[in-house]
Write an enzyme that holds these catalytic residues in place. Sequence first.
Site, PDB file in Angstrom:
ATOM      1  N   LYS B 173       0.843  -1.206   0.000  1.00  0.00           N
ATOM      2  CA  LYS B 173       0.000   0.000   0.000  1.00  0.00           C
ATOM      3  C   LYS B 173       0.869   1.243   0.000  1.00  0.00           C
ATOM      4  O   LYS B 173       1.980   1.226   0.524  1.00  0.00           O
ATOM      5  CB  LYS B 173      -0.836   0.056   1.286  1.00  0.00           C
ATOM      6  CG  LYS B 173      -1.979  -0.909   1.401  1.00  0.00           C
ATOM      7  CD  LYS B 173      -2.662  -0.623   2.739  1.00  0.00           C
ATOM      8  CE  LYS B 173      -3.795  -1.576   3.034  1.00  0.00           C
ATOM      9  NZ  LYS B 173      -4.339  -1.319   4.380  1.00  0.00           N
ATOM     10  N   GLY B 179      -8.216   4.791  -1.606  1.00  0.00           N
ATOM     11  CA  GLY B 179      -8.920   4.537  -2.858  1.00  0.00           C
ATOM     12  C   GLY B 179      -8.284   3.479  -3.735  1.00  0.00           C
ATOM     13  O   GLY B 179      -8.544   3.424  -4.932  1.00  0.00           O
ATOM     14  N   GLY B 180      -7.446   2.640  -3.149  1.00  0.00           N
ATOM     15  CA  GLY B 180      -6.901   1.529  -3.921  1.00  0.00           C
ATOM     16  C   GLY B 180      -5.701   1.904  -4.775  1.00  0.00           C
ATOM     17  O   GLY B 180      -5.074   1.058  -5.392  1.00  0.00           O
ATOM     18  N   HIS B 223     -14.065 -13.763  10.590  1.00  0.00           N
ATOM     19  CA  HIS B 223     -14.067 -12.966  11.827  1.00  0.00           C
ATOM     20  C   HIS B 223     -14.384 -13.918  12.976  1.00  0.00           C
ATOM     21  O   HIS B 223     -15.489 -14.424  13.083  1.00  0.00           O
ATOM     22  CB  HIS B 223     -15.116 -11.852  11.727  1.00  0.00           C
ATOM     23  CG  HIS B 223     -15.226 -11.030  12.978  1.00  0.00           C
ATOM     24  ND1 HIS B 223     -14.868  -9.705  13.041  1.00  0.00           N
ATOM     25  CD2 HIS B 223     -15.663 -11.355  14.222  1.00  0.00           C
ATOM     26  CE1 HIS B 223     -15.068  -9.251  14.263  1.00  0.00           C
ATOM     27  NE2 HIS B 223     -15.563 -10.236  15.007  1.00  0.00           N
ATOM     28  N   ARG B 307     -16.673  -4.424  26.585  1.00  0.00           N
ATOM     29  CA  ARG B 307     -18.073  -4.286  26.984  1.00  0.00           C
ATOM     30  C   ARG B 307     -18.824  -5.560  26.640  1.00  0.00           C
ATOM     31  O   ARG B 307     -18.262  -6.468  26.031  1.00  0.00           O
ATOM     32  CB  ARG B 307     -18.710  -3.133  26.216  1.00  0.00           C
ATOM     33  CG  ARG B 307     -18.501  -3.335  24.706  1.00  0.00           C
ATOM     34  CD  ARG B 307     -19.298  -2.422  23.850  1.00  0.00           C
ATOM     35  NE  ARG B 307     -18.801  -2.399  22.493  1.00  0.00           N
ATOM     36  CZ  ARG B 307     -19.114  -3.268  21.544  1.00  0.00           C
ATOM     37  NH1 ARG B 307     -19.910  -4.281  21.809  1.00  0.00           N
ATOM     38  NH2 ARG B 307     -18.624  -3.171  20.331  1.00  0.00           N
TER      39      ARG B 307
END
Lengths: 165, 506
Positions: B173, B179-180, B223, B307
Amino acid sequence: MAFKLVLDGTLHEIDIVRRRPHLVVRIDGCEHEVSVTGSYDDGRQAIEIAGSAVHFARAHAADRLLLRLDGRSFEAKLLDPRSEETGGGQDSVRAPMPGAVVTVHKAVGDQVSRGEPLITIESMKLQTALPAPRDGVIAAILRSEGEVFDKDEIIVRLEDMAQES
Amino acid sequence: MSSSHATNPPAAATSIPFKRILVANRGEIACRVFRTLNALGIASVAIHHRVEARAKHVRMADQAVEISGETPVAAHLDGRQIIEAALATGADAIHPGYGFLSENAGFAKAVVAAGLTFIGPDAATIALMGDKISARNFAAARGVPVAPSVMPTQDIDAFARDAAAIGFPLLIKAAAGGGGKGMSIVRSASELTQAARLAASEAQRYFGDGRVYAETYVERPRHIEVQVLGDGQGNAIHLFERECSVQRRFQKIIEEAPAANLAPELREAICAAAVRLVAAAKYRNAGTVEFILGADGRFFFLEMNTRLQVEHPVTEMITGLDLVRAQIEIAAGHGLPMAQGAVAQHGHAIECRICAEDPAREFLPETGAVRYLGVPEAEYLRFENALDPGQKITTDFDPMLAKLVVHGPNRDAAIARSIAALKELALLGVTTNIDYLARVLGHPAFRAGDLHTGFVAEHREALVIDQPTPDVLHQALIAAALGFREFHDLAFSVPEPHASIGQWRN
């Protein structure tokens, strides 16, 4: 005579063929005997069509009916039988009451989304925005600002679905 | 029903020092906390904005205090007013629920400064975990895996050397990017230098800054998060993991426990990493440690939520624990509810978030009113909600209306029961994602446990609601017609002589 029902945006006709000894209706050429018709109230219902029980939940919301049947949600509207609608009641915006045009928000050729206000009218000192009944392109605006109209008059027309690609 | 499965040991419920607890939240989660307070015999205080004065959470509490704000959400974020309400009603503790002020270190600090107990971690821990960089550094220092990365540089050869040491695939990156632009995926060492040069030149061209950095690229990430409990003294246990890979707009819509097809050693490693982090932080409260899991079995720390989590009921269902009660007992200084070895696991649980939104319109929020609510009932099912008949659904608050949480002896059974419950659930008057959720659960890839965070995008076409069969369509038309007065009257109410003539009336 046929009742015109718009179910999820599509126009259907439903005919009462017989009432005795059981209600028989015709939809798209198919006849159905409704032997148990349930109550008119909101909530869970069971009716019997061709001898089989059909369970659903139903609620009234202004001029619409909301249904939950076979794990699906439906929204239905009954068209005024005097109506000339053929496009499922979705191709034009009619005046809900007599009045005058206050503001025109869109122009012919504009792309609009369902629910977007097209025109603000005033009737009985109340201003109301008339929303687009579906996504589409405005084909015609038949009343301009300041002009008066009668109940059920078509104020705005959308392009036919078929003409849009 | 939440407490019906609860098997928290009969700890010292009677000796809990809190007489009255204010819940600084609203909606389903406030109702959820009140249920446990009622079960424990602790008095409850609700807060509400003017627009929700008659809401279910207000009615459910022993007392309610109105708070004001320019918007309802602003009122719920006004910690000063909330602490004043707690003091005025004689509450000794505040439970923050999730969202709103639940992870606000300043609020936690102010609650304690006011002489009240904050049912959560101390302010310093909230701050530590609330900052991505400090949390990542803390985790890495305790041997919790974080995604390897190479810091921004302009020295391409040094960069390529360091990056190759991380392993592949890599994501390159632009340091100043977005924005790629200047981004590429590199799968082998031979491509690396070339890709880095290209990225650097693009970065220079677009951002005037040629520095690039690289991090491990996780393909088809899952996830996976671990529910933990810490006592604040360095003792911690985990209550197994949850999988929350099915997301839209970067938010979870389906969560389950345990995760599907997770190898036992991998599962143990992930849960152990979470416990290591929580113990090292001397964390106090229930919490969630989130990880990204790659198809290759590598997993990396994402963040920690300090939490109660929206999806906590799936963990309650498989462990039989009441997490709100555990939070309260920990805050009261009673420690953890049990030792790690005593944590049991039964079957499988799935939560579906019912949202006022239109899946056919990019999941944009919908408004309406609750015209009818018909909820399936079963001992294996919880419908967490605060909905009332006629209640307006506005955009004042989050579009999540309710949570349908279903337990089964195994994953297949939990899926089948969830789909049946979604089909039976009737929430009329607002467009929801109910049917969409049923389609996700019924999709072969979901059934197979082939999940990743791009699931919704990958199966986009297959998840579009199909058309009803002609039979169902005709049933719906008849059911609808019978609900219209005009049709009903014509079909039934006409006196007999007219009935055979039929047709029109004025």
